[in-house]
Scaffold this motif. Structure first.
Motif, PDB file in Angstrom:
ATOM      1  N   PHE A   3       0.824  -1.202   0.000  1.00  0.00           N
ATOM      2  CA  PHE A   3       0.000   0.000   0.000  1.00  0.00           C
ATOM      3  C   PHE A   3       0.861   1.255   0.000  1.00  0.00           C
ATOM      4  O   PHE A   3       0.483   2.260  -0.587  1.00  0.00           O
ATOM      5  N   THR A  34      -0.842   2.899   9.651  1.00  0.00           N
ATOM      6  CA  THR A  34      -0.851   1.564   9.067  1.00  0.00           C
ATOM      7  C   THR A  34      -0.502   0.596  10.184  1.00  0.00           C
ATOM      8  O   THR A  34       0.153   0.975  11.162  1.00  0.00           O
ATOM      9  N   ASN A  38      -4.260  -4.010   9.842  1.00  0.00           N
ATOM     10  CA  ASN A  38      -5.079  -3.321   8.845  1.00  0.00           C
ATOM     11  C   ASN A  38      -4.151  -2.676   7.816  1.00  0.00           C
ATOM     12  O   ASN A  38      -3.493  -1.688   8.104  1.00  0.00           O
ATOM     13  N   THR A  40      -4.927  -1.025   5.191  1.00  0.00           N
ATOM     14  CA  THR A  40      -5.457   0.200   4.594  1.00  0.00           C
ATOM     15  C   THR A  40      -5.014   1.409   5.406  1.00  0.00           C
ATOM     16  O   THR A  40      -5.300   1.487   6.600  1.00  0.00           O
ATOM     17  N   ARG A  42      -5.134   4.752   7.287  1.00  0.00           N
ATOM     18  CA  ARG A  42      -6.264   5.500   7.843  1.00  0.00           C
ATOM     19  C   ARG A  42      -5.765   6.811   8.419  1.00  0.00           C
ATOM     20  O   ARG A  42      -4.722   6.871   9.065  1.00  0.00           O
TER      21      ARG A  42
END
Length: 177
Positions: A3, A34, A38, A40, A42
């Motif tokens: 990511f 990060t 998780n 993703t 945020r």
């Protein structure tokens, strides 16, 4: 890390257009969290209390930047008012202070809590690729954690101290455009 590569490809060409607060030493950036739990990223936000940081809810993302070598924050492009990051460590029974506490921003740059500390936070380039954003550190000791159902951000010098319903998080910078 996948990511982060995606983020890098999206923001690297835009980094030269990042917002610079008047008199700031650096362009403004947001922190995104990060974690191993998780993948993703945020956004780190100021919680409903207006002081402590969280990964949940609808609070405002603080625009961070460095001013005279110190991490500073604001909620507005004008740079006013300013907020100063701190760790809300607490007094122990023996009079010493804990080595863990909530990560927040104080509008006054002070706290009535005698143990609250205003450390000189640093950001450290990602060793794999410096364009991926930089990670927030506190003298390269300890780490940040999202704790409880509200995912309040805590700093812990030792993972075993403080609240236990926590997941480790890394706080990376992304530019404010």
């Amino acid at each position: 890390m996948k990511f982060l590569s995606t983020i890098s490809l999206l923001i690297a060409p835009l980094a030269s257009w990042a917002l610079v607060i008047p008199n700031a030493d650096t362009p403004s950036f947001y922190f995104v969290a990060t974690s191993p739990d998780n993948a993703t990223p945020r956004t780190v936000r100021i919680g409903a209390d207006g002081i402590y940081t969280t990964l949940s809810g609808s609070g405002t993302a603080i625009q961070a930047y460095f001013f005279q070598g110190s991490l500073t924050g604001t909620l507005d492009k004008s740079g006013s008012p300013t907020f100063h990051p701190f760790l809300n460590t607490s007094p122990r029974e023996d009079g010493s202070c804990t080595t863990f506490g909530q990560f927040g921003y104080s509008p006054q740059g002070s706290s009535p809590n005698t143990c609250a500390s205003f450390p000189r936070f640093q950001i450290q380039s990602n060793p794999e690729n410096s364009q991926l954003g930089s990670k927030l550190t506190n003298n390269n000791v300890g780490g940040f954690y999202a704790c409880g159902p509200d995912e309040i951000i805590w700093y812990k010098q030792n993972a075993q101290e403080g609240p236990q319903n926590c997941s480790p998080v890394d706080l990376y910078t992304v530019p404010v455009l």
